[in-house]
Design an enzyme around this catalytic site. Sequence first.
Site, PDB file in Angstrom:
ATOM      1  N   SER A  77      46.734  36.574  26.705  1.00  0.00           N
ATOM      2  CA  SER A  77      45.985  35.886  25.651  1.00  0.00           C
ATOM      3  C   SER A  77      46.707  34.626  25.176  1.00  0.00           C
ATOM      4  CB  SER A  77      45.777  36.815  24.450  1.00  0.00           C
ATOM      5  OG  SER A  77      45.124  37.991  24.845  1.00  0.00           O
TER       6      SER A  77
HETATM    7  N1  SAH Z   1      47.697  42.379  26.352  1.00  0.00           N
HETATM    8  C1  SAH Z   1      47.826  41.691  27.623  1.00  0.00           C
HETATM    9  C2  SAH Z   1      46.593  40.929  28.021  1.00  0.00           C
HETATM   10  C3  SAH Z   1      45.480  41.809  28.322  1.00  0.00           C
HETATM   11  S1  SAH Z   1      44.185  41.238  29.368  1.00  0.00           S
HETATM   12  C4  SAH Z   1      49.004  40.765  27.656  1.00  0.00           C
HETATM   13  O1  SAH Z   1      49.703  40.614  26.636  1.00  0.00           O
HETATM   14  O2  SAH Z   1      49.265  40.203  28.714  1.00  0.00           O
HETATM   15  C5  SAH Z   1      43.292  42.762  29.304  1.00  0.00           C
HETATM   16  C6  SAH Z   1      43.920  43.866  30.097  1.00  0.00           C
HETATM   17  O3  SAH Z   1      43.176  45.048  29.858  1.00  0.00           O
HETATM   18  C7  SAH Z   1      43.900  43.635  31.607  1.00  0.00           C
HETATM   19  O4  SAH Z   1      45.177  43.786  32.116  1.00  0.00           O
HETATM   20  C8  SAH Z   1      42.949  44.707  32.112  1.00  0.00           C
HETATM   21  O5  SAH Z   1      43.281  45.186  33.408  1.00  0.00           O
HETATM   22  C9  SAH Z   1      43.130  45.780  31.050  1.00  0.00           C
HETATM   23  N2  SAH Z   1      42.022  46.738  30.962  1.00  0.00           N
HETATM   24  C10 SAH Z   1      40.700  46.528  31.140  1.00  0.00           C
HETATM   25  N3  SAH Z   1      40.009  47.658  30.937  1.00  0.00           N
HETATM   26  C11 SAH Z   1      40.910  48.619  30.617  1.00  0.00           C
HETATM   27  C12 SAH Z   1      40.809  50.013  30.306  1.00  0.00           C
HETATM   28  N4  SAH Z   1      39.642  50.655  30.288  1.00  0.00           N
HETATM   29  N5  SAH Z   1      41.941  50.684  30.032  1.00  0.00           N
HETATM   30  C13 SAH Z   1      43.155  50.055  30.032  1.00  0.00           C
HETATM   31  N6  SAH Z   1      43.311  48.754  30.333  1.00  0.00           N
HETATM   32  C14 SAH Z   1      42.193  48.028  30.616  1.00  0.00           C
END
Ligand code: SAH
Length: 240
Positions: free
Chosen positions: A90
């Site tokens: 993000s």
């Molecule tokens: N917090 C992260 C950015 C997240 S992007 C950072 O600091 O880099 C969103 C993330 O959520 C992605 O890695 C994606 O693979 C994950 N994601 C999507 N659906 C999900 C689910 N159902 N359970 C766990 N993770 C999930």
Amino acid sequence: MNDCRHDSSFPLAFCAILALPLTTLLIADDPVTLQRERMVADQIESRGVRNPDVLRAMRSTPRHLFVPAGVRSMAYEDHPLPIGYGATISQPYIVALMTELLAPAKRRRVLEIGTGSGYQAAILGQLAAEVYTVEIVPELAQSAAKRLRELGYANVTVRLGDGSKGWPERAPFDGIVVTAAPPEVPEALIAQLSRGGRLVAPVGSMGAQELIVIEKKADGTIRRRSICPVSFVPMKPAGK
Ligand code: SAH
């Protein structure tokens, strides 16, 4: 290595050998320290984030080490960056805002959904005693766990799995941060929030998401408020 400068009993010959790489390291690190200072002042403080603990964590976390080498030069810019597998790290301001909305000083045990690079988890790890983070993409879970371990964020635990189910074995949590957008906050997450706890999440469909804060009051009632429009990757259903 820093001990070399303070420990007078340390043999001089060793100091001489260690001095060179240390100097190189410090010089090499300077531009990023400066970039981080600018990031906090221009992108985060200027938009109203004031919590000193949050600002301190944003200043001290090496964001450039959480992004792929190909986009490293953009690590401190005012936008999200791709980290592979359809995920993004993000925008720095959004990480700071969500962390501030969590009121981190009051949170001991925090759950994050969507580990991605591990950056948000590293920020949370400096503010809460224990951080648990769930990622659904095996490669991301594995690389984030390795990165967090190598960088010394020892109170952050990564788990591979579907975050919409939370982490029942570690519940309840007094803070939950969701960083992938579900159509609506999963019931399991609200159930795993302790009384007095707070959840911060993007909610809604692509192009129409809003950042929301849910508070579970001491009597168990739920209060929900909307903060601002946001744009996150959608939360994947299990098995996708
Ligand atoms: N917090 C992260 C950015 C997240 S992007 C950072 O600091 O880099 C969103 C993330 O959520 C992605 O890695 C994606 O693979 C994950 N994601 C999507 N659906 C999900 C689910 N159902 N359970 C766990 N993770 C999930």
